[in-house]
Write a protein that holds these residues in place. Sequence first.
Motif, PDB file in Angstrom:
ATOM      1  N   ALA A  87       0.859  -1.195   0.000  1.00 42.07           N
ATOM      2  CA  ALA A  87       0.000   0.000   0.000  1.00 42.07           C
ATOM      3  C   ALA A  87       0.889   1.238   0.000  1.00 42.07           C
ATOM      4  CB  ALA A  87      -0.907   0.021   1.229  1.00 42.07           C
ATOM      5  N   LEU A  88       0.251   2.398  -0.050  1.00 47.90           N
ATOM      6  CA  LEU A  88       0.937   3.673   0.146  1.00 47.90           C
ATOM      7  C   LEU A  88       0.813   4.035   1.632  1.00 47.90           C
ATOM      8  CD1 LEU A  88       2.302   6.174  -1.233  1.00 47.90           C
ATOM      9  CD2 LEU A  88       0.010   7.174  -1.328  1.00 47.90           C
ATOM     10  N   TYR A  89       1.923   4.247   2.283  1.00 48.59           N
ATOM     11  CA  TYR A  89       1.914   4.611   3.700  1.00 48.59           C
ATOM     12  C   TYR A  89       2.202   6.105   3.815  1.00 48.59           C
ATOM     13  CZ  TYR A  89       1.400  -0.237   4.757  1.00 48.59           C
ATOM     14  OH  TYR A  89       0.888  -1.510   4.824  1.00 48.59           O
ATOM     15  N   LEU A  90       1.237   6.796   4.383  1.00 47.43           N
ATOM     16  CA  LEU A  90       1.304   8.255   4.488  1.00 47.43           C
ATOM     17  C   LEU A  90       1.572   8.658   5.924  1.00 47.43           C
ATOM     18  CD1 LEU A  90      -1.841   9.010   2.333  1.00 47.43           C
ATOM     19  CD2 LEU A  90       0.471   9.700   1.718  1.00 47.43           C
ATOM     20  N   CYS A  91       2.518   9.562   6.080  1.00 50.45           N
ATOM     21  CA  CYS A  91       2.765  10.182   7.379  1.00 50.45           C
ATOM     22  C   CYS A  91       2.141  11.568   7.354  1.00 50.45           C
ATOM     23  CB  CYS A  91       4.265  10.269   7.612  1.00 50.45           C
ATOM     24  SG  CYS A  91       4.747  11.147   9.111  1.00 50.45           S
ATOM     25  N   ALA A  92       1.648  12.018   8.490  1.00 48.79           N
ATOM     26  CA  ALA A  92       1.088  13.360   8.577  1.00 48.79           C
ATOM     27  C   ALA A  92       1.410  13.944   9.941  1.00 48.79           C
ATOM     28  CB  ALA A  92      -0.426  13.345   8.350  1.00 48.79           C
ATOM     29  N   SER A  93       1.325  15.261  10.031  1.00 46.89           N
ATOM     30  CA  SER A  93       1.489  15.911  11.321  1.00 46.89           C
ATOM     31  C   SER A  93       0.435  17.006  11.450  1.00 46.89           C
ATOM     32  CB  SER A  93       2.899  16.504  11.475  1.00 46.89           C
ATOM     33  OG  SER A  93       3.097  17.575  10.571  1.00 46.89           O
ATOM     34  N   SER A  94       0.147  17.402  12.683  1.00 48.02           N
ATOM     35  CA  SER A  94      -0.768  18.524  12.911  1.00 48.02           C
ATOM     36  C   SER A  94      -0.248  19.346  14.071  1.00 48.02           C
ATOM     37  CB  SER A  94      -2.192  18.041  13.175  1.00 48.02           C
ATOM     38  OG  SER A  94      -2.276  17.366  14.399  1.00 48.02           O
ATOM     39  N   PRO A  95      -0.647  20.634  14.118  1.00 50.51           N
ATOM     40  CA  PRO A  95      -0.046  21.542  15.104  1.00 50.51           C
ATOM     41  C   PRO A  95      -0.253  21.135  16.557  1.00 50.51           C
ATOM     42  CG  PRO A  95      -1.143  22.798  13.397  1.00 50.51           C
ATOM     43  CD  PRO A  95      -1.508  21.370  13.176  1.00 50.51           C
ATOM     44  N   SER A  96      -1.492  20.715  16.877  1.00 47.64           N
ATOM     45  CA  SER A  96      -1.762  20.469  18.284  1.00 47.64           C
ATOM     46  C   SER A  96      -1.658  18.989  18.587  1.00 47.64           C
ATOM     47  CB  SER A  96      -3.158  20.955  18.639  1.00 47.64           C
ATOM     48  OG  SER A  96      -4.116  20.090  18.079  1.00 47.64           O
ATOM     49  N   GLY A  97      -1.620  18.672  19.873  1.00 46.80           N
ATOM     50  CA  GLY A  97      -1.725  17.292  20.268  1.00 46.80           C
ATOM     51  C   GLY A  97      -3.074  16.773  19.862  1.00 46.80           C
ATOM     52  N   TYR A  98      -3.229  15.483  19.808  1.00 46.23           N
ATOM     53  CA  TYR A  98      -4.423  14.871  19.229  1.00 46.23           C
ATOM     54  C   TYR A  98      -5.703  15.342  19.888  1.00 46.23           C
ATOM     55  CZ  TYR A  98      -7.512  11.463  17.225  1.00 46.23           C
ATOM     56  OH  TYR A  98      -8.536  10.857  16.554  1.00 46.23           O
ATOM     57  N   SER A  99      -5.672  15.531  21.199  1.00 39.80           N
ATOM     58  CA  SER A  99      -6.886  15.942  21.875  1.00 39.80           C
ATOM     59  C   SER A  99      -6.961  17.435  22.097  1.00 39.80           C
ATOM     60  CB  SER A  99      -6.992  15.247  23.239  1.00 39.80           C
ATOM     61  OG  SER A  99      -7.043  13.866  23.068  1.00 39.80           O
ATOM     62  N   GLY A 100      -6.003  18.155  21.576  1.00 43.03           N
ATOM     63  CA  GLY A 100      -5.953  19.584  21.849  1.00 43.03           C
ATOM     64  C   GLY A 100      -6.630  20.397  20.770  1.00 43.03           C
TER      65      GLY A 100
END
Lengths: 122, 112
Positions: A87-100
């Motif tokens: 498969a295609l494995y995608l990495c991602a990031s976001s500014p806040s913590g997951y619950s923030g």
Amino acid sequence: DTEVTQTPKHLVMGMTNKKSLKCEQHMGHRAMYWYKQKAKKPPELMFVYSYEKLSINESVPSRFSPECPNSSLLNLHLHALQPEDSALYLCASSPSGYSGRAGPDSGANVLTFGAGSRLTVL
Amino acid sequence: DQQVKQNSPSLSVQEGRISILNCDYTNSMFDYFLWYKKYPAEGPTFLISISSIKDKNEDGRFTVFLNKSAKHLSLHIVPSQPGDSAVYFCAASALRGDKIIFGKGTRLHILP
């Protein structure tokens, strides 16, 4: 730097091999994600790290092992994979913590994706 | 069971006209919606988002409309340009930190 960098771009491995996928971001994002995407399917969440701690494991088989050595790096260790794991494995990031969630329109949970690592298991 | 549905696998639109991509969702707890665009051999890139406190959000040529009672959102691109040819994913999440769920995507072809 506004990018998420994934290496390698392509990986071919046998079912007995051990390999790793790597992901790096220098945007100061505190949450990092692994998604898996098969052809004509949506990205499916595998793991979430929030503030370098594993916060979500979507019942992923143990032959996939994530690691977050620091806030900028995310690895996915692969061992004894099956051909259906190709498969295609995608990495991602976001500014806040997951619950923030800073607010409905803060953009805190907007994901920035890497280009992906295309994995073929023979 | 798909919580985010994009029922049109593909859409062809003449250059300069309006492209309308549709998305339906089933989970009433979703309150934040995003559109991502994906070119071949690249990861999805964020396009535009909308929270449930709004019914419209506009950014240049892109406008997203949200109809909460119908659990439906749409992305309008006007005027459509050749570079808009890509796969567009609709995604949704709930305020309490739930994961972001993606639809299957719609492939948009802009015709010259």
